[in-house]
Scaffold this motif. Structure first.
Motif, PDB file in Angstrom:
ATOM      1  N   MET A   1       0.799  -1.227   0.033  1.00 46.02           N
ATOM      2  CA  MET A   1      -0.171  -0.007  -0.039  1.00 46.02           C
ATOM      3  C   MET A   1       0.894   1.327  -0.095  1.00 46.02           C
ATOM      4  O   MET A   1       1.715   1.348   0.851  1.00 46.02           O
ATOM      5  N   LYS A   2       0.632   2.022  -0.850  1.00 47.98           N
ATOM      6  CA  LYS A   2       1.348   3.542  -0.998  1.00 47.98           C
ATOM      7  C   LYS A   2       0.963   4.314   0.275  1.00 47.98           C
ATOM      8  O   LYS A   2      -0.197   4.216   0.268  1.00 47.98           O
ATOM      9  N   PRO A   3       2.025   4.907   0.995  1.00 48.65           N
ATOM     10  CA  PRO A   3       1.364   5.691   2.100  1.00 48.65           C
ATOM     11  C   PRO A   3       0.366   6.882   1.651  1.00 48.65           C
ATOM     12  O   PRO A   3       0.745   7.663   0.740  1.00 48.65           O
ATOM     13  N   PRO A   4      -0.496   6.877   2.424  1.00 49.44           N
ATOM     14  CA  PRO A   4      -1.689   7.980   1.952  1.00 49.44           C
ATOM     15  C   PRO A   4      -1.284   9.376   2.568  1.00 49.44           C
ATOM     16  O   PRO A   4      -2.256  10.267   2.353  1.00 49.44           O
ATOM     17  N   ILE A   5      -0.438   9.347   3.307  1.00 50.88           N
ATOM     18  CA  ILE A   5       0.057  10.616   3.954  1.00 50.88           C
ATOM     19  C   ILE A   5       1.686  10.805   3.867  1.00 50.88           C
ATOM     20  O   ILE A   5       2.338  10.048   3.239  1.00 50.88           O
ATOM     21  N   LYS A   6       2.121  12.148   3.754  1.00 52.76           N
ATOM     22  CA  LYS A   6       3.410  12.646   3.898  1.00 52.76           C
ATOM     23  C   LYS A   6       3.927  13.364   4.932  1.00 52.76           C
ATOM     24  O   LYS A   6       3.060  13.744   5.609  1.00 52.76           O
ATOM     25  N   LYS A   7       5.176  13.433   5.298  1.00 47.85           N
ATOM     26  CA  LYS A   7       5.774  14.253   6.206  1.00 47.85           C
ATOM     27  C   LYS A   7       5.127  15.541   6.271  1.00 47.85           C
ATOM     28  O   LYS A   7       5.215  16.219   5.136  1.00 47.85           O
ATOM     29  N   ASN A   8       5.003  16.029   7.643  1.00 45.76           N
ATOM     30  CA  ASN A   8       4.508  17.504   7.623  1.00 45.76           C
ATOM     31  C   ASN A   8       2.851  17.465   7.561  1.00 45.76           C
ATOM     32  O   ASN A   8       2.293  18.623   7.667  1.00 45.76           O
ATOM     33  N   ASP A   9       2.214  16.558   7.076  1.00 47.77           N
ATOM     34  CA  ASP A   9       0.885  16.467   7.032  1.00 47.77           C
ATOM     35  C   ASP A   9       0.316  16.749   8.390  1.00 47.77           C
ATOM     36  O   ASP A   9       0.735  16.347   9.337  1.00 47.77           O
ATOM     37  N   GLU A  10      -1.040  17.374   8.562  1.00 49.32           N
ATOM     38  CA  GLU A  10      -1.381  17.376   9.612  1.00 49.32           C
ATOM     39  C   GLU A  10      -2.930  16.576   9.319  1.00 49.32           C
ATOM     40  O   GLU A  10      -3.767  17.015   8.507  1.00 49.32           O
ATOM     41  N   ILE A  11      -3.197  15.470  10.299  1.00 51.26           N
ATOM     42  CA  ILE A  11      -4.312  14.550  10.055  1.00 51.26           C
ATOM     43  C   ILE A  11      -5.100  14.544  11.146  1.00 51.26           C
ATOM     44  O   ILE A  11      -4.377  14.537  12.437  1.00 51.26           O
ATOM     45  N   THR A  12      -6.622  14.173  11.038  1.00 55.78           N
ATOM     46  CA  THR A  12      -7.326  13.894  12.220  1.00 55.78           C
ATOM     47  C   THR A  12      -7.228  12.466  12.219  1.00 55.78           C
ATOM     48  O   THR A  12      -7.345  11.473  11.378  1.00 55.78           O
TER      49      THR A  12
END
Ligand code: SAH
Length: 458
Positions: free
Chosen positions: A1-12
């Protein structure tokens, strides 16, 4: 699975579990995100600081809805200090996490169809430790700091009033820091290797109240040591021993091998399971004696001794478990790889007037194979290996002796589960697993299992 997020993202993120390292885990589009200091039930905004192929790591940016498990930490430096991981959640939540950790390991790694229904909380959750080794250093602006290392670091977090240590330790630290400043005693600098005073090591015998103060220094010639002795004795009348430990090596190992008593006795004493122990700076001793007694009691219950059994205590350390069971067994044989621990075990037996216990210094696998060859047939084998668990050879030799019961005490549920599985293939059935909390507020969990022989191995 390709990561759905990257560095410095802000997620809930909703935190749904804790890892064995104590971090919170949540999932973002099915992708695992680990957040230190989070609690199960938190909804939070995480700032992503690292993304790997199978997981990401975040830090708490904002707590949107705090978990009901959250409590105010009992320690002002809880978030920075590397010692505790669970100061921010209730003790009940911590115990449930630890119970699940043991159960998960047995189910997932060991493939056992078993629930862990019994979990023994610690008798005390604060001030339960009887030993501390405080690093001492200088801050960039020249202040002396003494306390504990920050997580994954050698930066010292100033903390003289640890919630896990005896309260009287903090005034002793104050005396030593003041004395060093007054007499210009230099503080060790890890980067340059220069300076005299590098650690302050304190021990307390809980049943006697006696305290040992052990400054760890790079040179045995410590100026104004008499003044320090006087001030320490004036501060706390329970200080019965002051010993200098000399460690000049450029190493992370705290203690050197050289000790010089400058006041009182070379050791202090304590009692555990009705046995008397002498604690010198270098001797091993359980750091949470009340917790250890609870653990050993549970191990003894599972061993179900009647007085007729031969008990083999593999990985016996200073003999505590076997000796605490000796009055309920015919014969106890202890095996341990460190010669000094075996010497201590023999002394402990002698001091306790125990005559049915023998101790051998050997590797567990080799000793088990030798005992088997000699026709020794233990009825009960106690295993209490270090974190990495038992070697395959050890498990094979133990099973080949065909004891009726194997009581396995473990500080790592994952290796315990692996080893129990190996014993299962050699004819043993896992009957009971009990989680035990010896180290409240930290990530560590102990467990003890009982396996019984179902059939002889062909
Ligand atoms: N049962 C003791 C100590 C358990 S700690 C107590 O409750 O106090 C694990 C012990 O296993 C340590 O003392 C360590 O020195 C010993 N050990 C490690 N590897 C070993 C091996 N291969 N054979 C025998 N003992 C070993």
């Amino acid at each position: 699975m390709k990561p759905p997020i990257k560095k410095n993202d802000e997620i809930t993120l909703d935190i749904t579990a804790l890892t064995s390292q104590g971090s919170g885990v949540g999932h973002f589009d099915g992708f695992a995100v680990f957040v230190e200091g989070a609690a199960v039930g938190d909804r939070l905004i995480a700032h992503i600081i690292k993304v790997k192929s199978t997981y990401a790591v975040g830090v708490i940016r904002q707590l949107l809805r705090p978990s009901k498990d959250r409590i105010a930490p009992a320690c002002p430096v809880a978030e920075r200090c590397g010692g505790c991981s669970f100061q921010h959640i209730s003790y009940a939540a911590e115990c449930e996490h630890k119970r699940l950790r043991v159960q998960d390991a047995l189910q997932r790694i060991g493939a056992f169809d078993l629930t862990v229904d019994e979990f023994l909380p610690a008798p005390y959750t604060a001030h339960y430790r009887n030993k501390a080794q405080y690093p001492i250093g200088l801050t960039a602006d020249g202040r002396t700091c003494v306390g504990f290392y920050a997580k994954r670091s050698h930066r010292i977090v100033d903390c003289r009033a640890c919630a896990l240590q005896p309260p009287e330790f903090s005034a002793i630290l104050d005396v030593i820091v003041r004395w060093a400043a007054q007499y210009g005693v230099s503080i060790y600098d890890e980067a340059s290797g220069k300076g005299l005073l590098r650690h302050i090591y304190l021990r307390k015998g809980f049943t006697t109240g006696d305290i040992m103060v052990c400054p760890v220094v790079t040179d045995r010639n410590v100026p104004h040591i008499d003044a320090l002795t006087e001030e320490l004795r004036a501060q706390n009348e329970h200080i019965k021993s002051i010993v200098l430990n000399v460690n000049a090596a450029r190493t992370n190992v705290v203690l050197g091998s050289e000790c010089h008593t400058v006041f009182g006795s070379d050791f202090i004493t304590d009692t555990l399971c009705g046995l008397t122990f002498q604690l010198s700076p270098l001797s091993f001793y359980q750091v949470n004696p009340a917790g250890a007694q609870m653990l050993y009691q549970k191990a003894a219950d599972l061993a179900a001794l009647t007085g007729k059994e031969t008990v083999l205590d593999l990985y016996c350390g200073t003999g505590t478990i076997g000796l605490s069971m000796a009055h309920r067994a015919k014969r106890v044989i202890g095996v341990e790889i460190i010669p000094q621990a075996i010497e201590n075990a023999k002394e402990n037996a002698k001091r306790g007037g125990i005559e049915n216990a023998e101790f051998f210094c050997a590797d567990a696998a080799q000793a088990a194979a030798k005992l088997l060859e000699a026709g020794t047939a233990p009825d009960v084998v106690i295993l209490d290996p270090p974190r990495k668990g038992c070697s395959a050879d050890t498990l094979q030799a133990v099973a080949a002796m065909e004891p009726d019961r194997i009581v396995y005490v473990s500080c790592d549920p994952a290796t315990l589960a692996r080893d129990c599985k190996a014993l299962q293939t050699r004819g043993y059935t896992l009957k009971t697993a009990v989680g035990v909390d010896m180290f409240p507020r930290t990530v560590h969990v102990e467990c003890v299992t009982l396996m019984t022989r179902s059939q002889p191995v062909q």
